[in-house]
Design a protein around this motif. Structure first.
Motif, PDB file in Angstrom:
ATOM      1  N   PHE A  12       0.904  -1.311   0.155  1.00 12.78           N
ATOM      2  CA  PHE A  12       0.221  -0.046   0.023  1.00 12.78           C
ATOM      3  C   PHE A  12       0.895   1.201   0.104  1.00 12.78           C
ATOM      4  CE2 PHE A  12      -3.022  -2.975   2.397  1.00 12.78           C
ATOM      5  CZ  PHE A  12      -3.826  -3.413   1.362  1.00 12.78           C
ATOM      6  N   ALA A  13       1.938   1.310   0.863  1.00 15.35           N
ATOM      7  CA  ALA A  13       2.758   2.416   0.935  1.00 15.35           C
ATOM      8  C   ALA A  13       3.446   2.751  -0.472  1.00 15.35           C
ATOM      9  CB  ALA A  13       4.061   2.189   1.931  1.00 15.35           C
ATOM     10  N   GLN A  14       3.751   1.776  -1.204  1.00 25.85           N
ATOM     11  CA  GLN A  14       4.508   2.006  -2.828  1.00 25.85           C
ATOM     12  C   GLN A  14       3.241   2.847  -3.596  1.00 25.85           C
ATOM     13  OE1 GLN A  14       5.762  -1.980  -3.676  1.00 25.85           O
ATOM     14  NE2 GLN A  14       7.398  -0.756  -4.699  1.00 25.85           N
ATOM     15  N   LEU A  15       1.999   2.208  -3.372  1.00 28.71           N
ATOM     16  CA  LEU A  15       0.903   2.948  -4.081  1.00 28.71           C
ATOM     17  C   LEU A  15       0.744   4.446  -3.670  1.00 28.71           C
ATOM     18  CD1 LEU A  15      -1.806   0.183  -4.828  1.00 28.71           C
ATOM     19  CD2 LEU A  15      -0.666   1.564  -6.473  1.00 28.71           C
ATOM     20  N   ALA A  16       0.762   4.495  -2.488  1.00 25.93           N
ATOM     21  CA  ALA A  16       0.558   5.867  -1.934  1.00 25.93           C
ATOM     22  C   ALA A  16       1.502   6.880  -2.228  1.00 25.93           C
ATOM     23  CB  ALA A  16       0.473   5.637  -0.433  1.00 25.93           C
ATOM     24  N   LYS A  17       2.856   6.607  -2.523  1.00 27.29           N
ATOM     25  CA  LYS A  17       3.785   7.347  -2.850  1.00 27.29           C
ATOM     26  C   LYS A  17       3.982   7.636  -4.437  1.00 27.29           C
ATOM     27  CE  LYS A  17       6.393   6.273   1.424  1.00 27.29           C
ATOM     28  NZ  LYS A  17       7.435   5.988   1.974  1.00 27.29           N
ATOM     29  N   LEU A  18       3.164   7.018  -5.213  1.00 30.09           N
ATOM     30  CA  LEU A  18       3.328   7.132  -6.537  1.00 30.09           C
ATOM     31  C   LEU A  18       3.358   8.625  -6.865  1.00 30.09           C
ATOM     32  CD1 LEU A  18       1.206   4.191  -8.184  1.00 30.09           C
ATOM     33  CD2 LEU A  18       3.894   4.360  -8.029  1.00 30.09           C
ATOM     34  N   THR A  19       4.216   9.038  -7.758  1.00 30.39           N
ATOM     35  CA  THR A  19       3.904  10.588  -8.207  1.00 30.39           C
ATOM     36  C   THR A  19       3.222  10.572  -9.405  1.00 30.39           C
ATOM     37  OG1 THR A  19       5.972  10.367  -9.542  1.00 30.39           O
ATOM     38  CG2 THR A  19       6.299  11.024  -7.104  1.00 30.39           C
ATOM     39  N   ASP A  20       2.823  11.620  -9.965  1.00 33.41           N
ATOM     40  CA  ASP A  20       2.129  11.761 -11.166  1.00 33.41           C
ATOM     41  C   ASP A  20       2.845  11.243 -12.242  1.00 33.41           C
ATOM     42  OD1 ASP A  20       0.025  12.936  -9.859  1.00 33.41           O
ATOM     43  OD2 ASP A  20       0.541  15.035 -10.559  1.00 33.41           O
ATOM     44  N   LYS A  21       4.260  11.568 -12.312  1.00 29.92           N
ATOM     45  CA  LYS A  21       5.201  10.795 -13.121  1.00 29.92           C
ATOM     46  C   LYS A  21       5.279   9.537 -13.415  1.00 29.92           C
ATOM     47  CE  LYS A  21      10.107  11.251 -14.996  1.00 29.92           C
ATOM     48  NZ  LYS A  21      11.510  11.782 -14.728  1.00 29.92           N
ATOM     49  N   ASP A  22       5.154   8.763 -12.030  1.00 33.11           N
ATOM     50  CA  ASP A  22       5.050   7.172 -12.033  1.00 33.11           C
ATOM     51  C   ASP A  22       3.645   6.764 -12.568  1.00 33.11           C
ATOM     52  OD1 ASP A  22       7.587   7.216 -10.531  1.00 33.11           O
ATOM     53  OD2 ASP A  22       6.664   7.299  -8.754  1.00 33.11           O
ATOM     54  N   ALA A  36       2.083   8.175 -14.851  1.00 30.97           N
ATOM     55  CA  ALA A  36       2.123   8.179 -16.262  1.00 30.97           C
ATOM     56  C   ALA A  36       2.884   7.159 -17.033  1.00 30.97           C
ATOM     57  CB  ALA A  36       2.625   9.447 -16.916  1.00 30.97           C
ATOM     58  N   LYS A  37       3.886   6.716 -16.124  1.00 33.81           N
ATOM     59  CA  LYS A  37       4.780   5.573 -16.433  1.00 33.81           C
ATOM     60  C   LYS A  37       3.818   4.413 -16.642  1.00 33.81           C
ATOM     61  CE  LYS A  37       8.790   5.120 -14.836  1.00 33.81           C
ATOM     62  NZ  LYS A  37       9.877   4.733 -13.663  1.00 33.81           N
ATOM     63  N   ILE A  38       3.244   4.128 -15.724  1.00 36.55           N
ATOM     64  CA  ILE A  38       2.295   2.946 -15.477  1.00 36.55           C
ATOM     65  C   ILE A  38       1.289   2.944 -16.691  1.00 36.55           C
ATOM     66  CG2 ILE A  38       0.675   1.699 -13.978  1.00 36.55           C
ATOM     67  CD1 ILE A  38       2.233   2.612 -11.588  1.00 36.55           C
ATOM     68  N   PHE A  76      -3.744   0.001 -17.659  1.00 33.27           N
ATOM     69  CA  PHE A  76      -4.552   0.572 -16.454  1.00 33.27           C
ATOM     70  C   PHE A  76      -4.407   2.141 -16.731  1.00 33.27           C
ATOM     71  CE2 PHE A  76      -2.436  -2.764 -14.027  1.00 33.27           C
ATOM     72  CZ  PHE A  76      -3.348  -3.729 -13.872  1.00 33.27           C
ATOM     73  N   SER A  77      -5.838   2.838 -16.754  1.00 35.51           N
ATOM     74  CA  SER A  77      -5.756   4.231 -17.164  1.00 35.51           C
ATOM     75  C   SER A  77      -5.169   5.234 -16.059  1.00 35.51           C
ATOM     76  CB  SER A  77      -7.055   4.668 -17.268  1.00 35.51           C
ATOM     77  OG  SER A  77      -7.958   4.371 -16.181  1.00 35.51           O
ATOM     78  N   THR A  78      -4.871   6.237 -16.245  1.00 36.29           N
ATOM     79  CA  THR A  78      -4.227   7.481 -15.263  1.00 36.29           C
ATOM     80  C   THR A  78      -5.406   7.439 -14.235  1.00 36.29           C
ATOM     81  OG1 THR A  78      -3.118   8.460 -17.010  1.00 36.29           O
ATOM     82  CG2 THR A  78      -3.464   9.701 -15.029  1.00 36.29           C
ATOM     83  N   ASP A  79      -6.733   7.600 -14.430  1.00 39.04           N
ATOM     84  CA  ASP A  79      -7.696   7.691 -13.359  1.00 39.04           C
ATOM     85  C   ASP A  79      -7.739   6.499 -12.651  1.00 39.04           C
ATOM     86  OD1 ASP A  79      -8.520  10.237 -14.322  1.00 39.04           O
ATOM     87  OD2 ASP A  79      -9.808   9.441 -16.010  1.00 39.04           O
ATOM     88  N   GLN A  80      -7.578   5.386 -13.163  1.00 36.75           N
ATOM     89  CA  GLN A  80      -7.838   4.062 -12.299  1.00 36.75           C
ATOM     90  C   GLN A  80      -6.405   4.204 -11.103  1.00 36.75           C
ATOM     91  OE1 GLN A  80      -7.867   1.141 -15.448  1.00 36.75           O
ATOM     92  NE2 GLN A  80      -8.761   0.156 -14.078  1.00 36.75           N
ATOM     93  N   ILE A  81      -5.332   4.593 -11.523  1.00 33.36           N
ATOM     94  CA  ILE A  81      -4.230   4.336 -10.812  1.00 33.36           C
ATOM     95  C   ILE A  81      -4.393   5.383  -9.815  1.00 33.36           C
ATOM     96  CG2 ILE A  81      -1.688   4.616 -10.661  1.00 33.36           C
ATOM     97  CD1 ILE A  81      -1.858   4.040 -13.989  1.00 33.36           C
ATOM     98  N   LYS A  82      -4.843   6.737  -9.949  1.00 36.77           N
ATOM     99  CA  LYS A  82      -5.073   7.867  -8.871  1.00 36.77           C
ATOM    100  C   LYS A  82      -6.003   7.349  -8.064  1.00 36.77           C
ATOM    101  CE  LYS A  82      -3.433  11.573 -11.841  1.00 36.77           C
ATOM    102  NZ  LYS A  82      -3.966  13.074 -12.541  1.00 36.77           N
ATOM    103  N   ASP A  83      -7.135   6.731  -8.353  1.00 37.38           N
ATOM    104  CA  ASP A  83      -8.003   6.342  -7.578  1.00 37.38           C
ATOM    105  C   ASP A  83      -7.595   5.179  -6.565  1.00 37.38           C
ATOM    106  OD1 ASP A  83     -10.800   5.875  -6.313  1.00 37.38           O
ATOM    107  OD2 ASP A  83     -10.625   4.048  -7.612  1.00 37.38           O
ATOM    108  N   TRP A  84      -6.768   4.247  -7.094  1.00 34.79           N
ATOM    109  CA  TRP A  84      -6.000   3.382  -6.058  1.00 34.79           C
ATOM    110  C   TRP A  84      -5.017   3.957  -5.178  1.00 34.79           C
ATOM    111  CZ3 TRP A  84      -4.233  -0.445 -10.753  1.00 34.79           C
ATOM    112  CH2 TRP A  84      -5.693  -1.138 -11.452  1.00 34.79           C
TER     113      TRP A  84
END
Length: 239
Positions: A201-211, A213-215, A221-229
């Protein structure tokens, strides 16, 4: 002259040199594809309709680009049930340029790309039989120690052989979290994230906007999905 064609479950009115985005076709950029489902064709007020398709009519097109449509978000929420679902979808599209509208069984000036034919197995020469026998003896010989086997893939990678792509992130040490607790992440998505080094969970919580975009670029997975997670992971990481 114009024609009305059907492809990918949709109908399009086309003319020569028109650029068109249609449902994905299995072809490479520069290939000539043939679309035989012509519903109608005409010039001015003279229009010929098929039943359902016009006999002997065909439209050829050149593949210009293979890409994706914009992301479409599907969101569903059940009131007072603490339930919501959000998922993104990007439709695969093929951009084509209409080349010719052919009638009466006429053949295209440019042919469609031919599919590669399967090669027939070649007869083994006496020398090849000797090589097979030598390989069989080598297989029957005592197996090499485990250390040498592990060193073989590394040597192959160093010599220019294909190596497995490195994960996007480095997984932390320790026990991984159950990412399926996050709404929207199922067992398959959790496995895909783990293969890219995201296991807590900590990894997901610390994802930057650049991360993010990379995912979005390397994973389905879409950008909105990842930001919601990421927002859900921030709450779970506090516990």
């Amino acid at each position: 002259m114009f024609a009305v064609i059907k492809t990918g479950g949709k109908q399009y009115r086309v003319a020569a040199n028109d650029l068109l985005k249609i449902e994905k076709l299995e072809a490479k950029v520069g290939d000539i594809v043939e679309i035989g489902n012509v519903l109608a064709h005409g010039e001015g007020e003279n229009v010929t309709f098929g039943a359902p398709f016009v006999d002997g009519a065909m439209v050829t097109a050149e593949v210009v680009e293979q890409g994706k449509n914009r992301t479409v978000i599907a969101f569903k929420k059940r009131r007072r049930q603490n339930s919501r679902r959000k998922i993104g979808h990007r439709q695969l599209l093929t951009t084509v340029r209409i080349a010719e509208i052919l009638l009466g069984g006429a053949k295209p000036s440019k042919k469609a790309a031919a599919k590669p034919e399967a090669k027939a197995p070649e007869a083994k020469a006496p020398e090849a039989k000797a090589e097979v026998a030598a390989e069989a003896k080598a297989e029957a010989a005592p197996k090499e120690p485990k250390a040498k086997k592990e060193a073989a893939p590394k040597a192959e990678a160093a010599s220019g052989g294909e190596a497995k792509a490195a994960p996007l992130f480095k997984a932390p040490k320790g026990e991984p979290d159950d990412l399926t607790v996050i709404k929207g992440i199922g067992p398959v998505a959790a496995k895909d994230l783990a293969e890219q080094g995201i296991v807590t969970f900590a990894q997901l919580a610390k994802l930057t906007d650049k991360d993010v975009a990379k995912i979005d670029e390397h994973m389905p997975f879409s950008t909105d999905q990842i930001k919601d997670w990421r927002e859900q992971a921030k709450e779970l990481a506090k516990k």
